[in-house]
Design a protein around this motif. Structure first.
Motif, PDB file in Angstrom:
ATOM      1  N   GLN A 224       1.855   0.692   0.588  1.00  0.00           N
ATOM      2  CA  GLN A 224       0.619  -0.081   0.607  1.00  0.00           C
ATOM      3  C   GLN A 224      -0.011  -0.091   2.003  1.00  0.00           C
ATOM      4  N   PHE A 225       0.826  -0.198   3.027  1.00  0.00           N
ATOM      5  CA  PHE A 225       0.367  -0.248   4.410  1.00  0.00           C
ATOM      6  C   PHE A 225      -0.399   1.036   4.772  1.00  0.00           C
ATOM      7  N   VAL A 226       0.150   2.178   4.329  1.00  0.00           N
ATOM      8  CA  VAL A 226      -0.504   3.469   4.600  1.00  0.00           C
ATOM      9  C   VAL A 226      -1.787   3.592   3.786  1.00  0.00           C
ATOM     10  N   SER A 227      -1.709   3.262   2.464  1.00  0.00           N
ATOM     11  CA  SER A 227      -2.908   3.414   1.616  1.00  0.00           C
ATOM     12  C   SER A 227      -4.074   2.550   2.057  1.00  0.00           C
TER      13      SER A 227
ATOM     14  N   LYS B 266      -2.216   5.842  11.748  1.00  0.00           N
ATOM     15  CA  LYS B 266      -2.783   7.097  12.227  1.00  0.00           C
ATOM     16  C   LYS B 266      -1.647   8.091  12.483  1.00  0.00           C
ATOM     17  N   VAL B 267      -1.900   9.350  12.176  1.00  0.00           N
ATOM     18  CA  VAL B 267      -0.934  10.407  12.451  1.00  0.00           C
ATOM     19  C   VAL B 267      -1.588  11.388  13.412  1.00  0.00           C
TER      20      VAL B 267
ATOM     21  N   ARG C 291      -6.665   8.839  11.295  1.00  0.00           N
ATOM     22  CA  ARG C 291      -6.342   7.852  10.270  1.00  0.00           C
ATOM     23  C   ARG C 291      -5.942   8.555   8.977  1.00  0.00           C
ATOM     24  N   VAL C 292      -4.859   8.081   8.376  1.00  0.00           N
ATOM     25  CA  VAL C 292      -4.333   8.689   7.147  1.00  0.00           C
ATOM     26  C   VAL C 292      -4.133   7.604   6.106  1.00  0.00           C
ATOM     27  N   THR C 293      -4.487   7.899   4.850  1.00  0.00           N
ATOM     28  CA  THR C 293      -4.306   6.916   3.769  1.00  0.00           C
ATOM     29  C   THR C 293      -3.457   7.479   2.624  1.00  0.00           C
TER      30      THR C 293
END
Length: 205
Positions: free
Chosen positions: A114-117, A122-123, A127-129
Motif C-alpha cells: 500500500q505504501f508503494v502504491s 522513489k527508486v 517516484r514509483v507506484t
C-alpha cells in the motif's frame, strides 16, 4: 477490523503458523484453523498437500500476491540458471514492496504494498507506484520527503520484533535503503520455515 487485516489473520490460522512473526497474530492464542471445524484433528498431509501448503505459505507471506503473478515469478525462476528454489526466493525478495518491508519503513508486507502504491517511494530518484517492480543490486530506495513524517513510518522503524537483514543497507535518519546483493533462502529472515523446493515440485508435477 478491515478486510485486509482479516485476510492476513485468516492466513496465519489456515497455515497453523505465525508466518510473519507478528505478536498480534491470532495463532498465538488459537493454534487451530478458522471455522466451526477448525479444532478437528487433522490427518497427515499427502505429498501434494504439503506442496500446496508450501506454495500457499510462501505466496501468502508476500502480501498474498495473486496466483497468476506468483506463477509468473516461478516461471522466470525456472528459466534462470542455477537452483530454481533459490532463484524463486531471490526474485521475491527483489520486489520493491519486499525491500520496503525489509528496510523497516513499514510494519507489515501488506502495508509495504500500500505504501508503494500510494506513491510514497522513489527508486533511484524517480517516484514509483508499482509494488512488484524488480529491484537490482545497487538500486537506491528512498521515502519521499513529504512522506517522511508519516506516523506509520516512524512507528515501523522503532519496531523491535525484527531486524533489517544484511543484504539491505538502511539509513533510517535519511529514510534511504539499498539492496546490496540478491539473497538466498538462508539469508532471508523468515519467522517460519519456508520450503521453496516443495513449491518447485508443486509446479513441476
Amino acid at each position: 477490523m478491515t478486510k485486509r487485516v482479516q485476510a492476513k489473520h485468516k492466513l496465519d490460522r489456515r497455515m497453523g503458523q505465525n508466518i510473519w512473526g507478528r505478536p498480534k497474530s491470532p495463532i498465538n492464542k488459537r493454534e487451530y484453523g478458522p471455522g466451526q471445524h477448525g479444532q478437528r484433528r487433522k490427518g497427515k498431509l499427502s505429498d501434494f498437500g504439503m506442496q500446496l501448503r508450501a506454495k500457499q505459505k510462501l505466496k501468502g507471506y508476500y502480501a498474498n500476491i495473486s496466483e497468476r503473478q506468483f506463477f509468473g515469478i516461478y516461471s522466470e525462476a525456472a528459466r534462470m540458471t542455477g537452483d530454481t528454489s533459490q532463484n524463486l526466493i531471490g526474485l521475491l525478495e527483489r520486489r520493491l514492496d519486499a525491500i520496503v518491508y525489509r528496510a523497516k519503513f513499514v510494519s507489515t508486507m501488506f502495508a509495504a504494498r500500500q505504501f508503494v502504491s500510494h506513491g510514497h517511494v522513489k527508486v533511484n530518484g524517480r517516484r514509483v507506484t508499482i509494488p512488484s517492480m524488480r529491484i537490482k543490486a545497487g538500486d537506491v530506495i528512498e521515502v519521499r520527503q513529504k512522506s517522511k513524517e508519516l506516523p506509520v513510518l516512524i512507528e515501523a522503524t522503532q519496531l523491535a520484533e525484527r531486524d533489517v537483514p544484511d543484504y539491505v543497507e538502511t539509513d533510517h535518519k535519511a529514510m534511504v535503503a539499498k539492496l546490496t546483493r540478491v539473497p538466498g533462502l538462508s539469508d532471508v529472515p523468515y519467522p517460519v520455515q519456508m520450503e521453496p523446493n516443495l513449491v518447485v515440485e508443486y509446479y513441476s508435477r
